[in-house]
Enzyme design. Structure first.
Site, PDB file in Angstrom:
ATOM      1  N   HIS A  79      15.845 -28.212 -16.683  1.00 20.62           N
ATOM      2  CA  HIS A  79      16.656 -27.375 -17.641  1.00 20.62           C
ATOM      3  C   HIS A  79      16.326 -25.879 -17.451  1.00 20.62           C
ATOM      4  CE1 HIS A  79      19.580 -26.921 -21.231  1.00 20.62           C
ATOM      5  NE2 HIS A  79      19.228 -25.692 -21.116  1.00 20.62           N
ATOM      6  N   HIS A 116      18.459 -21.570 -16.769  1.00 21.85           N
ATOM      7  CA  HIS A 116      19.573 -20.836 -16.562  1.00 21.85           C
ATOM      8  C   HIS A 116      19.068 -19.796 -15.587  1.00 21.85           C
ATOM      9  CE1 HIS A 116      21.724 -22.246 -20.267  1.00 21.85           C
ATOM     10  NE2 HIS A 116      20.548 -22.691 -20.491  1.00 21.85           N
ATOM     11  N   GLN A 131      29.315 -21.364 -21.697  1.00 20.86           N
ATOM     12  CA  GLN A 131      28.428 -20.795 -22.553  1.00 20.86           C
ATOM     13  C   GLN A 131      29.194 -20.356 -23.702  1.00 20.86           C
ATOM     14  OE1 GLN A 131      24.481 -19.262 -22.287  1.00 20.86           O
ATOM     15  NE2 GLN A 131      25.692 -19.718 -24.521  1.00 20.86           N
ATOM     16  N   HIS A 146      24.667 -28.916 -23.789  1.00 19.02           N
ATOM     17  CA  HIS A 146      23.680 -28.259 -24.878  1.00 19.02           C
ATOM     18  C   HIS A 146      24.216 -28.698 -26.235  1.00 19.02           C
ATOM     19  CE1 HIS A 146      22.599 -25.389 -21.600  1.00 19.02           C
ATOM     20  NE2 HIS A 146      21.999 -24.794 -22.363  1.00 19.02           N
ATOM     21  N   GLU A 165      22.011 -27.167 -30.652  1.00 14.58           N
ATOM     22  CA  GLU A 165      21.001 -26.178 -30.637  1.00 14.58           C
ATOM     23  C   GLU A 165      20.920 -25.407 -31.595  1.00 14.58           C
ATOM     24  OE1 GLU A 165      20.746 -23.657 -26.971  1.00 14.58           O
ATOM     25  OE2 GLU A 165      18.498 -23.237 -27.580  1.00 14.58           O
ATOM     26  N   ASP A 196      13.741 -23.518 -19.424  1.00 17.97           N
ATOM     27  CA  ASP A 196      15.195 -23.036 -20.258  1.00 17.97           C
ATOM     28  C   ASP A 196      15.354 -21.669 -19.742  1.00 17.97           C
ATOM     29  OD1 ASP A 196      17.560 -22.965 -21.310  1.00 17.97           O
ATOM     30  OD2 ASP A 196      16.706 -22.760 -23.423  1.00 17.97           O
TER      31      ASP A 196
END
Ligand code: FE2
Length: 440
Positions: free
Chosen positions: A84, A86, A179, A237, A240, A336
């Site tokens: 995971h 980005h 996102q 996701h 979170e 992440d």
């Protein structure tokens, strides 16, 4: 002329003296690792590599290699798996401003400003720099999210190009990740589907950031439908947030149970699970076991982002990693963020991630520490659905790393250097561990 072999010396002091050449008889293997300590073997073994694959494993192989690496009894492992990250936002910390509140939501705002200025070259350059940073630290499998909330899909197109550019030495999966939410803007739903048509490997989502709970539930159903239609994996996701009422994990579990596809589905972050009351968590755990979902925790980031609105006691903000592992569910760990609006730190080193997990998730027992190493190796491979030929076994692709450590515990404790990375049967990187001379 006799064939020549290159021997990697454990005690070499510089890159210049890292190799010596010795005359030998005709080699049998392209590459030989001598005296490699595997985690599932009591004694070190030699590993012969030919044509990109592991050809032989035995305590002593009589053949030679065109190149040889002397592991000298140190730990050899399959590569680390970054399940995971980005990559589209990596290496943008401070652009256009720093995240002063330290919250997830200020990070989303800052990224919203930064992504107005994305170009393909910008995305590709930062992604490849980050992948090289990870590869030299033993990461050869990566799942990256790509923000598909901006109309030109530049982040996605950039990462799809990177996926092809690195294919010869690293396996990259790209998640189409809305996102800003699937239903927060009219065009976002179509952008997600377009991303799948362009070739994204995985469908993503962010139900806890949709405008309403109903939108969040609807988004999960839509993601599962798209995954069915385009035959893709799912990585959402999920929850979170510290809100104990954020309960999209049960929605994901229900969808996976009904469609019987949990092994292809991952719930990332699930930090609210750490805030649920135990009665609800106990009931939910039974559903999760039925669903067979995969889980990814990101302890470096969520210990940092979560708990920001708490006074004291402050929550750790990480999902129930130990309990999920004890329940037999597949859990992996991700970095992440690497120097982005959510986390200005980050090295790309998966041992940093495992080290934080050991502490934050209180997994300090012997089997628990080993499990944290599994979560950045084998269990990550299971999450990415690439576990079938991942292990160090005869016939599998020769992807492996040599650590400056005797075992997994030492590797996590010292966050040991990766001395050698072998990808597709070829040496990709070599690192000389730092050395201190005591002069007093
Ligand atoms: Fe994430």
């Amino acid at each position: 002329m006799p064939a020549r072999a290159t021997v990697l010396l454990k005690s070499s002091r510089s890159l210049q003296s890292f190799f010596i050449e010795t005359a030998m008889t005709a080699p049998t293997y392209n590459l030989m690792l001598r005296q490699a300590q595997l985690r599932d073997r009591p004694e070190p073994v030699d590993i012969g590599i030919e044509a990109g694959r592991i050809a032989a494993i035995a305590p002593r192989l009589p053949q030679t290699g065109q190149q040889e690496i002397d592991a000298a009894g140190q730990l050899v492992s399959p590569p680390f798996v970054e399940s995971h990250i980005h990559l589209d936002s990596a290496l943008t910390a401070g652009e256009p401003r720093w995240n002063e509140s330290g919250t997830l939501f200020e990070g989303i705002q800052i990224w919203g400003e930064r992504k107005q200025h994305l170009t393909l070259e910008d995305v590709k350059a930062r992604a490849i720099a980050t992948l090289k940073l990870q590869a030299q630290q033993g990461v050869l499998y990566v799942r990256s999210h790509a923000d598909v909330s901006e109309p030109d899909l530049i982040a996605l197109k950039g990462l799809l190009e990177v996926r092809e550019a690195v294919r010869d030495w690293l396996t990259l999966q790209v998640v189409a990740f809305p996102q800003d939410g699937l239903y927060s803007q009219p065009h976002n739903d179509a952008l997600l589907e377009e991303a799948l048509k362009l070739g994204a490997d995985v469908v993503g989502g962010i139900p806890h950031y949709e405008l309403t709970r109903e939108d969040g539930v609807r988004s999960v159903a839509r993601i599962f439908d798209l995954a069915d239609r385009y035959d893709r994996l799912i990585d959402i996701h999920c929850d979170e947030i510290d809100d104990e009422q954020s309960r999209f994990l049960e929605v994901m579990a229900a969808a996976a149970i009904r469609r019987d596809n949990g092994a292809r589905v991952t719930a990332s972050h699930t930090t609210a699970f750490g805030s649920y009351n135990n009665a609800y968590a106990y009931k939910l755990m039974g559903f999760l076991q039925r669903s067979r979902l995969n889980f990814i925790a990101n302890p470096l980031i969520n210990i940092t982002l979560q708990g920001r609105t708490d006074t004291y006691p402050k929550r750790r903000g990480v999902t129930r990693v130990k309990e999920l592992w004890q329940a037999g569910l597949n859990v992996s760990l991700g970095h992440d963020c690497v120097q982005d609006p959510w986390y200005r730190f980050g090295t790309g080193n998966m041992l940093d991630v495992a080290h934080m997990a050991v502490h934050v998730c209180q997994m300090t027992g012997g089997a628990e520490t080993e499990a944290c190493f599994d979560m950045v190796t084998h269990q990550g491979a299971q999450t990415l659905h690439c576990a079938s030929d991942y292990a160090i076994a005869v016939g599998n692709p020769a992807n492996l790393i040599l650590l400056d450590a005797s075992d997994a515990h030492e590797a996590i404790r010292r966050r040991s250097a990766v001395r050698a990375v072998v990808s597709r049967g070829k040496r990709l990187t070599q690192t000389v561990p730092a050395r201190t001379d005591w002069l007093g």
